[in-house]
Design an enzyme around this catalytic site. Structure first.
Site, mmCIF file in Angstrom:
data_model
loop_
_atom_site.group_PDB
_atom_site.id
_atom_site.type_symbol
_atom_site.label_atom_id
_atom_site.label_comp_id
_atom_site.label_asym_id
_atom_site.label_seq_id
_atom_site.Cartn_x
_atom_site.Cartn_y
_atom_site.Cartn_z
ATOM 1 N N ASP A 135 39.825 80.398 29.885
ATOM 2 C CA ASP A 135 39.454 81.679 29.844
ATOM 3 C C ASP A 135 38.858 81.977 28.707
ATOM 4 O O ASP A 135 39.353 81.830 27.520
ATOM 5 C CB ASP A 135 40.728 82.447 30.127
ATOM 6 C CG ASP A 135 40.433 83.924 30.190
ATOM 7 O OD1 ASP A 135 39.301 84.482 30.054
ATOM 8 O OD2 ASP A 135 41.147 84.814 31.255
ATOM 9 N N LYS A 167 37.110 89.938 25.084
ATOM 10 C CA LYS A 167 37.585 91.119 24.644
ATOM 11 C C LYS A 167 38.247 90.851 23.310
ATOM 12 O O LYS A 167 38.356 91.511 22.374
ATOM 13 C CB LYS A 167 38.778 91.854 25.532
ATOM 14 C CG LYS A 167 37.877 92.590 26.659
ATOM 15 C CD LYS A 167 38.762 93.556 27.503
ATOM 16 C CE LYS A 167 37.989 94.004 28.649
ATOM 17 N NZ LYS A 167 38.839 94.272 29.745
ATOM 18 N N ASP A 201 31.692 77.146 30.511
ATOM 19 C CA ASP A 201 30.479 77.709 31.123
ATOM 20 C C ASP A 201 30.318 79.062 30.334
ATOM 21 O O ASP A 201 29.356 79.620 30.684
ATOM 22 C CB ASP A 201 30.637 77.907 32.579
ATOM 23 C CG ASP A 201 31.766 79.233 32.911
ATOM 24 O OD1 ASP A 201 32.941 78.799 32.219
ATOM 25 O OD2 ASP A 201 31.424 80.076 33.481
ATOM 26 N N THR A 232 37.197 69.203 36.777
ATOM 27 C CA THR A 232 38.406 69.794 37.227
ATOM 28 C C THR A 232 37.990 70.774 38.159
ATOM 29 O O THR A 232 36.668 71.014 38.632
ATOM 30 C CB THR A 232 38.692 70.760 35.966
ATOM 31 O OG1 THR A 232 37.839 71.687 35.712
ATOM 32 C CG2 THR A 232 38.991 69.959 34.721
ATOM 33 N N TYR A 233 38.817 71.592 38.927
ATOM 34 C CA TYR A 233 38.761 72.574 39.666
ATOM 35 C C TYR A 233 37.773 73.666 39.463
ATOM 36 O O TYR A 233 36.744 73.981 40.195
ATOM 37 C CB TYR A 233 40.132 73.150 40.196
ATOM 38 C CG TYR A 233 39.929 74.389 41.320
ATOM 39 C CD1 TYR A 233 39.742 74.079 42.520
ATOM 40 C CD2 TYR A 233 39.848 75.611 40.698
ATOM 41 C CE1 TYR A 233 39.478 75.034 43.441
ATOM 42 C CE2 TYR A 233 39.863 76.764 41.629
ATOM 43 C CZ TYR A 233 39.459 76.348 43.038
ATOM 44 O OH TYR A 233 39.458 77.470 44.247
ATOM 45 N N TYR A 234 37.686 74.116 38.196
ATOM 46 C CA TYR A 234 36.865 75.217 37.766
ATOM 47 C C TYR A 234 35.360 74.845 37.580
ATOM 48 O O TYR A 234 34.672 75.338 37.797
ATOM 49 C CB TYR A 234 37.361 76.129 36.545
ATOM 50 C CG TYR A 234 38.401 77.174 37.004
ATOM 51 C CD1 TYR A 234 37.740 78.414 37.263
ATOM 52 C CD2 TYR A 234 39.678 77.010 37.338
ATOM 53 C CE1 TYR A 234 38.682 79.467 37.926
ATOM 54 C CE2 TYR A 234 40.428 78.131 37.848
ATOM 55 C CZ TYR A 234 40.082 79.234 37.972
ATOM 56 O OH TYR A 234 40.907 80.258 38.360
ATOM 57 N N GLU A 235 35.488 73.624 37.195
ATOM 58 C CA GLU A 235 34.283 73.098 36.608
ATOM 59 C C GLU A 235 33.377 72.915 37.988
ATOM 60 O O GLU A 235 32.218 73.129 38.042
ATOM 61 C CB GLU A 235 34.175 71.665 36.033
ATOM 62 C CG GLU A 235 32.865 71.056 35.727
ATOM 63 C CD GLU A 235 32.918 69.950 34.840
ATOM 64 O OE1 GLU A 235 34.055 69.683 34.452
ATOM 65 O OE2 GLU A 235 31.746 69.648 34.360
#
Ligand SMILES: C[S@@+](CC[C@H](N)C(=O)[O-])C[C@H]1O[C@@H](n2cnc3c(N)ncnc32)[C@H](O)[C@@H]1O
Length: 136
Positions: free
Chosen positions: A45, A49, A79, A120-123
């Site tokens: 993540d 902020k 990313d 990976t999943y997010y990639e």
């Protein structure tokens, strides 16, 4: 975790372990000092902020230094252009060495196979959306 554990058992892998931990900041309670050769930070993540929450911020770098062998390597794949830029600034600030920087993994034919072949999943999600994947 079940999928990973099942895969490593089926393939008789000897160097895998899975840890479900509440806070990555507590990693030193589970991993002995100076025993890791590499740390891979994969699509964390970006924590836009708060810098102190970014996984490449000072407090985490100190932790990684404790866990890594003296010539250990940290890999980041992301990313997020913001996290990438932040990490480059941290590297300069602490006079760390960049072994390889790739600004667009899938557009660079010299990118190592392991960076392109393992998703990976997010990639997978990011690549599908056409986002630029960066590596340090
Ligand atoms: C976008 S997901 C990526 C998951 C997986 N690495 C992948 O590529 O599919 C980000 C993961 O980082 C974890 N995470 C834990 N602490 C974090 C921190 N301080 N900063 C960023 N990410 C953190 C989140 O829980 C989440 O599982």
């Amino acid at each position: 975790m079940w999928v990973g554990a099942n895969y490593s058992l089926t393939h008789q892998m000897q160097n895998t372990a899975f840890l479900r931990a509440y806070n990555i900041g507590h990693l030193e309670h589970y991993i002995p000092e100076h025993c890791l050769e590499e740390i891979w930070i994969i699509f964390p993540d970006p924590q836009l902020k708060k810098d102190r929450k970014k996984l490449t911020s000072t407090r985490f770098s100190k932790l990684y230094k404790k866990l890594l062998i003296p010539d250990g390597t940290i890999h980041l794949k992301t990313d997020s252009s913001e996290l990438f830029k932040f990490t480059l600034e941290q590297i300069e600030l602490y006079n760390l060495t960049i072994l390889r920087q790739i600004d667009n993994v899938y557009a660079d034919p010299s990118a190592p196979e392991e960076l392109v072949d393992i998703h990976t999943y997010y990639e997978g999600l990011h690549v599908k959306k056409g986002r630029t994947i960066r590596y340090l």
